[in-house]
Design an enzyme around this catalytic site. Sequence first.
Site, mmCIF file in Angstrom:
data_model
loop_
_atom_site.group_PDB
_atom_site.id
_atom_site.type_symbol
_atom_site.label_atom_id
_atom_site.label_comp_id
_atom_site.label_asym_id
_atom_site.label_seq_id
_atom_site.Cartn_x
_atom_site.Cartn_y
_atom_site.Cartn_z
ATOM 1 N N GLU A 1 0.822 -1.217 0.000
ATOM 2 C CA GLU A 1 0.000 0.000 0.000
ATOM 3 C C GLU A 1 0.854 1.264 0.000
ATOM 4 O OE1 GLU A 1 -3.004 0.352 3.049
ATOM 5 O OE2 GLU A 1 -4.003 1.967 1.947
ATOM 6 N N GLU B 1 -12.847 2.110 2.668
ATOM 7 C CA GLU B 1 -12.182 2.307 3.951
ATOM 8 C C GLU B 1 -12.651 3.617 4.555
ATOM 9 O OE1 GLU B 1 -7.747 0.930 5.042
ATOM 10 O OE2 GLU B 1 -7.820 2.719 3.841
ATOM 11 N N ARG C 1 -11.707 10.739 5.145
ATOM 12 C CA ARG C 1 -12.006 9.348 5.491
ATOM 13 C C ARG C 1 -13.433 9.147 6.012
ATOM 14 N NH1 ARG C 1 -6.183 6.603 7.063
ATOM 15 N NH2 ARG C 1 -6.605 5.451 5.201
ATOM 16 N N HIS D 1 -8.060 0.853 -2.523
ATOM 17 C CA HIS D 1 -8.859 1.373 -1.411
ATOM 18 C C HIS D 1 -9.585 2.631 -1.844
ATOM 19 C CE1 HIS D 1 -6.849 -0.420 2.449
ATOM 20 N NE2 HIS D 1 -7.828 -1.187 1.990
ATOM 21 N N GLU E 1 2.727 8.546 7.058
ATOM 22 C CA GLU E 1 2.514 7.147 7.458
ATOM 23 C C GLU E 1 3.588 6.196 6.949
ATOM 24 O OE1 GLU E 1 -1.590 5.848 7.095
ATOM 25 O OE2 GLU E 1 -2.281 7.888 7.363
ATOM 26 N N ASP F 1 -4.630 3.858 -2.746
ATOM 27 C CA ASP F 1 -5.701 4.307 -1.857
ATOM 28 C C ASP F 1 -5.983 5.776 -2.195
ATOM 29 O OD1 ASP F 1 -6.862 5.652 0.419
ATOM 30 O OD2 ASP F 1 -6.327 3.951 1.685
ATOM 31 N N THR F 2 -7.228 6.089 -2.502
ATOM 32 C CA THR F 2 -7.564 7.447 -2.951
ATOM 33 C C THR F 2 -7.268 8.503 -1.886
ATOM 34 O OG1 THR F 2 -9.865 7.143 -2.267
ATOM 35 C CG2 THR F 2 -9.338 6.675 -4.574
ATOM 36 N N TYR F 3 -7.438 8.149 -0.618
ATOM 37 C CA TYR F 3 -7.151 9.087 0.474
ATOM 38 C C TYR F 3 -5.684 9.532 0.428
ATOM 39 C CZ TYR F 3 -5.753 10.366 5.235
ATOM 40 O OH TYR F 3 -5.189 10.987 6.326
ATOM 41 N N HIS F 4 -4.784 8.565 0.263
ATOM 42 C CA HIS F 4 -3.353 8.887 0.232
ATOM 43 C C HIS F 4 -2.954 9.547 -1.091
ATOM 44 C CE1 HIS F 4 -2.735 6.743 3.970
ATOM 45 N NE2 HIS F 4 -3.398 5.708 3.478
HETATM 46 MN MN MN Z 1 -5.856 2.321 2.812
#
Ligand code: MN
Length: 291
Positions: free
Chosen positions: A147, A241, A212, A206, A153, A180-183
């Site tokens: 990921e 998520e 989030r 994700h 992170e 992951d779209t958030y990251h």
């Molecule tokens: Mn994730």
Amino acid sequence: MGKLGIHGAVWVGSWSREDCAHAIRSTAEAGYDFIEVPLLDPFTMDVKTTATELERAGIGMTGSLGLDATTNIASEDADAVRRGEELLMTALGVVRDLGGSDLCGVIHSAMMKHMQPLGERARGNSIAVLRRLAEKAEAAGVRIHLEVVNRYESNFLNTGEQAVAVLGEIGSANVKVHLDTYHMNIEEGFVGQAIENCGADLGYFHIGESHRGYLGTGTIDFQAVFRSLERISYDGPIAFESFSSAVVDPKLSSMLGVWRNLWSDSMDLATHARSFIEAHRHAARQHVKPL
Ligand code: MN
């Protein structure tokens, strides 16, 4: 078509017998194909109860975790590297025993704020462990997904491009990129291009909003995301998520900085997310031609 799943932390903050049953039954009730089971502590996991509940609910599973400072395989501390490898091998065994075929997450470095860049020796240690994990995973019929997370992170994989390069160094066909779209919203200039640059190397995805919480209430360009997934004909797992202080996992919540209450009704959040994702995929499929 790719299966749709949801992270266990939408439902529960532990994996006690009661919480495990609640999470798995709710996932099925909300209409998802699989649950992404948090494997932060695979050593104490009640595999038998989990397997029974999965079978009863008629859904599949994937497993995910984030390493911490004591299990950081991307470090120069031999003890931490050894503990991390042991943790990853145990998590792999749990996924295999639950009939899963995907292990993902921040399994390449400690999921925490680092105060210095990654050193060459630490990086080499991580790649060596991941090679051995990939070998065991291949024998178990499990795919490994690394990921890509934001700078707060990990000091290892912050962009899709970095992850694709690491895949080349590991050199194993069953290791893929996990976006992951958030990251991506934090680190990638153009999320659609980042997805397309990963192409066939993308193995796990994700879906998370910029804060989030509820999909559609933040700043992520989900039209671009789903169009690009269609353009590369992505058919791997997609997992929703979301984290809120309404559900507290003592380890995960603090690691991720979940201090705010973004929702309190897990079922409403989950059913809304499923409709949102299905609608976007459906729309993208109508007019996007594969590359
Ligand atoms: Mn994730």
